[in-house]
Motif scaffolding. Structure first.
Motif, PDB file in Angstrom:
ATOM      1  N   GLY A 207       0.662  -1.095   0.122  1.00 57.49           N
ATOM      2  CA  GLY A 207       0.015   0.139   0.108  1.00 57.49           C
ATOM      3  C   GLY A 207       0.850   1.286  -0.057  1.00 57.49           C
ATOM      4  N   TYR A 208       1.983   1.352  -0.564  1.00 61.11           N
ATOM      5  CA  TYR A 208       2.682   2.486  -0.698  1.00 61.11           C
ATOM      6  C   TYR A 208       2.070   3.428  -1.598  1.00 61.11           C
ATOM      7  N   GLU A 209       2.091   4.982  -1.315  1.00 59.34           N
ATOM      8  CA  GLU A 209       1.414   5.872  -1.942  1.00 59.34           C
ATOM      9  C   GLU A 209       1.865   5.896  -3.439  1.00 59.34           C
ATOM     10  N   SER A 210       3.126   5.630  -3.558  1.00 55.36           N
ATOM     11  CA  SER A 210       3.575   5.622  -5.126  1.00 55.36           C
ATOM     12  C   SER A 210       2.953   4.649  -5.822  1.00 55.36           C
ATOM     13  N   ILE A 211       2.235   3.656  -5.452  1.00 59.36           N
ATOM     14  CA  ILE A 211       1.612   2.908  -6.277  1.00 59.36           C
ATOM     15  C   ILE A 211       0.526   3.632  -7.119  1.00 59.36           C
ATOM     16  N   PHE A 212      -0.093   4.774  -6.279  1.00 56.53           N
ATOM     17  CA  PHE A 212      -1.070   5.627  -6.885  1.00 56.53           C
ATOM     18  C   PHE A 212      -0.346   6.860  -7.675  1.00 56.53           C
ATOM     19  N   TYR A 234      -2.669   0.549   7.107  1.00 54.91           N
ATOM     20  CA  TYR A 234      -1.946   1.249   6.319  1.00 54.91           C
ATOM     21  C   TYR A 234      -2.635   2.333   5.822  1.00 54.91           C
ATOM     22  N   MET A 235      -3.996   2.281   5.866  1.00 54.54           N
ATOM     23  CA  MET A 235      -4.649   2.966   4.889  1.00 54.54           C
ATOM     24  C   MET A 235      -4.613   4.327   5.966  1.00 54.54           C
ATOM     25  N   ARG A 240       1.370   6.192   2.633  1.00 51.10           N
ATOM     26  CA  ARG A 240       0.638   5.051   2.189  1.00 51.10           C
ATOM     27  C   ARG A 240      -0.481   5.491   1.335  1.00 51.10           C
ATOM     28  N   LEU A 241      -1.247   4.658   0.874  1.00 54.51           N
ATOM     29  CA  LEU A 241      -2.594   5.040   0.026  1.00 54.51           C
ATOM     30  C   LEU A 241      -3.591   5.465   1.056  1.00 54.51           C
ATOM     31  N   SER A 242      -4.463   6.531   0.414  1.00 57.39           N
ATOM     32  CA  SER A 242      -5.435   7.076   1.167  1.00 57.39           C
ATOM     33  C   SER A 242      -6.659   6.334   0.880  1.00 57.39           C
ATOM     34  N   LYS A 243      -7.705   6.352   1.513  1.00 56.99           N
ATOM     35  CA  LYS A 243      -8.931   5.751   1.144  1.00 56.99           C
ATOM     36  C   LYS A 243      -9.445   6.488  -0.033  1.00 56.99           C
ATOM     37  N   THR A 244      -9.345   7.648  -0.300  1.00 61.96           N
ATOM     38  CA  THR A 244      -9.544   8.648  -1.387  1.00 61.96           C
ATOM     39  C   THR A 244      -9.122   7.904  -2.764  1.00 61.96           C
ATOM     40  N   GLN A 245      -7.767   7.534  -2.704  1.00 65.07           N
ATOM     41  CA  GLN A 245      -6.799   7.019  -3.579  1.00 65.07           C
ATOM     42  C   GLN A 245      -7.303   5.541  -3.914  1.00 65.07           C
ATOM     43  N   ALA A 284     -12.613  -4.557   4.349  1.00 66.42           N
ATOM     44  CA  ALA A 284     -12.989  -4.554   3.147  1.00 66.42           C
ATOM     45  C   ALA A 284     -14.468  -4.339   2.845  1.00 66.42           C
ATOM     46  N   ASP A 285     -15.419  -4.879   3.732  1.00 64.93           N
ATOM     47  CA  ASP A 285     -16.876  -4.781   3.698  1.00 64.93           C
ATOM     48  C   ASP A 285     -17.131  -3.279   4.010  1.00 64.93           C
ATOM     49  N   GLU A 286     -16.650  -2.833   5.118  1.00 62.41           N
ATOM     50  CA  GLU A 286     -16.698  -1.388   5.311  1.00 62.41           C
ATOM     51  C   GLU A 286     -16.502  -0.203   4.328  1.00 62.41           C
ATOM     52  N   ASN A 287     -15.477  -0.552   3.447  1.00 62.91           N
ATOM     53  CA  ASN A 287     -15.087   0.082   2.297  1.00 62.91           C
ATOM     54  C   ASN A 287     -15.739  -0.119   1.012  1.00 62.91           C
TER      55      ASN A 287
END
Length: 430
Positions: A207-212, A234-235, A240-245, A284-287
């Motif tokens: 989940g690195y932010e660079s993935i996005f 990590y979210m 790290r990746l944000s929920k928005t991303q 996963a269900d929550e999001n």
């Protein structure tokens, strides 16, 4: 593309039992087109051996298919080996085929090589070594029947000038890397049609932010979806990746998979692992991420330290539709041998775009499923094994696009359904 058992089943603990029952009833596995059973080593199989070690030609105590298997033991000396062979097999065309082997080894840590030879005679053959290049748990577990598949793209060497349209020579050889006796049993060798075209999957761990910001940015230029194996905690952390991303990635066709912090879940208790898997699925269900795929941390799918009769894989079958190991000995075949031990090409900072291109070429030539696993995409020099240079990643994206190979997420590829053929087979005596 289904696995050798129907991946829609929730409980996969009976994976080999179902495969065994299918063969024993004289039926080919329903997902294998062009299935040809070469041998299950039943009575009168006519395979022979050489001097040294021990050869149990008709082992009626250790089988999983039929009423017997064949078992070999090496001598108790380093690099000792033992082979079995069939020198006059009925002519069989191996071209455009995948190969499957059902094997049981008493101590996988003592294996030097496990090799399959096929060709015209003992001077004209191709050889595949089936155990190499893994991180974490070996693909084969000690004292457990394992089905392993490989394509002709995994040929390690060629001796002479074998004609693979006319294979009449088959040999299996196992060697030990220690000074103890190594035992291997074999109960199935078969070939089946490779798929109509190759596939490729790109995934990212941790989940690195660079993935996005870097990875998705470049993949979007070619409309390539990928898989993000995410550690829930990590979210929204820094870097790290944000929920928005993640929401944008999901919207754009990316698959969100599950991952975990602990780099070796085998040291955890069953309860701890179940709690971890439950946390992933609740997140996963929550999001609304519909997580079905899992990546074993460090590739460790094997036996729990606290329970020798239970593996991380066993538990994962109850929570996910598939799971990924880190095994680079071969690329994955379609159908896969085990949806809970999916093989990948683990890309580190020392892998060049040219070396990735070679794997792409091999996948295309042999219709393999190539799964490229990345972590953190970085500008400048990649100093850690989990880092990969942005410009090199851009180069790889262009090469993938130019190759024309079909790209999909893990779930997309696994859910492709092949034509179904159910017909009788001859288990035979070869």
């Amino acid at each position: 593309m289904k696995s050798l058992v129907d991946i829609t089943k929730k409980n996969r603990s009976a994976f080999l039992d179902e495969f065994k029952d299918t063969i024993s009833k004289g039926l080919l596995p329903s997902c294998l087109n062009g299935f040809k059973n070469l041998t299950t080593w039943q009575a009168g199989h006519n395979w022979t051996t050489g001097s040294g070690g021990t050869y149990i030609e008709n082992d009626t105590t250790n089988f999983i298919i039929g009423t017997q298997c064949v078992t070999v033991q090496t001598d108790a000396s380093t690099n000792a080996s033992k082979f079995i062979r069939m020198a006059s097999y009925p002519s069989t065309d191996f071209t455009k085929m995948n190969i499957g082997l059902l094997v049981k080894i008493d101590n996988i840590d003592n294996v030097g090589d496990l090799s399959l030879y096929f060709g015209n005679d003992n001077t004209n053959f191709a050889r595949i070594d089936s155990i190499e290049g893994n991180q974490g748990s070996s693909y084969i577990r000690s004292n457990e029947w394992t089905l392993i598949t490989f394509s002709l793209g995994e040929i390690d060497s060629i001796t002479g000038t074998p004609d693979l349209t006319d294979v009449t020579f088959l040999q299996l050889r196992i060697s030990t890397n220690s000074d103890v006796i190594l035992q291997a049993s074999f109960n199935g060798l078969f070939i089946f049609n490779r798929p109509d075209e190759p596939r490729l999957t790109i995934s990212f761990d941790d989940g690195y932010e660079s993935i996005f910001t870097r990875g998705k940015r470049e993949l979007d230029k070619f409309m390539i979806p990928a898989v993000a194996y995410m550690v829930p905690s990590y979210m929204d952390d820094a870097g790290r990746l944000s929920k928005t991303q993640l929401d944008i990635m999901k919207r754009d066709g990316w698959e969100i998979g599950g991952h975990e912090l602990n780099n070796n879940q085998k040291v955890n208790t069953e309860e701890e692992i179940r709690n971890s898997f439950t946390t992933i699925l609740n997140w996963a269900d929550e999001n609304l991420y519909n997580v079905k795929s899992y990546a074993y941390p460090g590739g460790e799918w094997g036996v729990l330290d606290s329970n020798p009769n239970l593996t991380v894989r066993d538990i994962a079958t109850e929570y996910f539709s598939n799971a990924r190991v880190i095994f680079e000995g071969q690329q994955e075949t379609l159908p896969v041998a085990d949806p809970y031990k999916l093989r990948v090409s683990y890309i580190t900072n020392v892998d060049t775009p040219l070396s990735v291109q070679e794997n792409i070429n091999k996948a295309i030539e042999n219709n393999e499923w190539l799964h490229l696993c990345f972590h953190n995409i970085v500008d400048g020099t990649a100093t850690l094994t989990t880092e990969y240079n942005t410009n090199d990643f851009i180069d790889i994206c262009q090469r993938i696009h130019d190759s024309g190979i079909r790209v999909g997420t893990v779930e997309q590829i696994l859910n492709e359904t092949p034509k179904r053929e159910i017909r009788r087979i001859d288990c035979g005596t070869f």
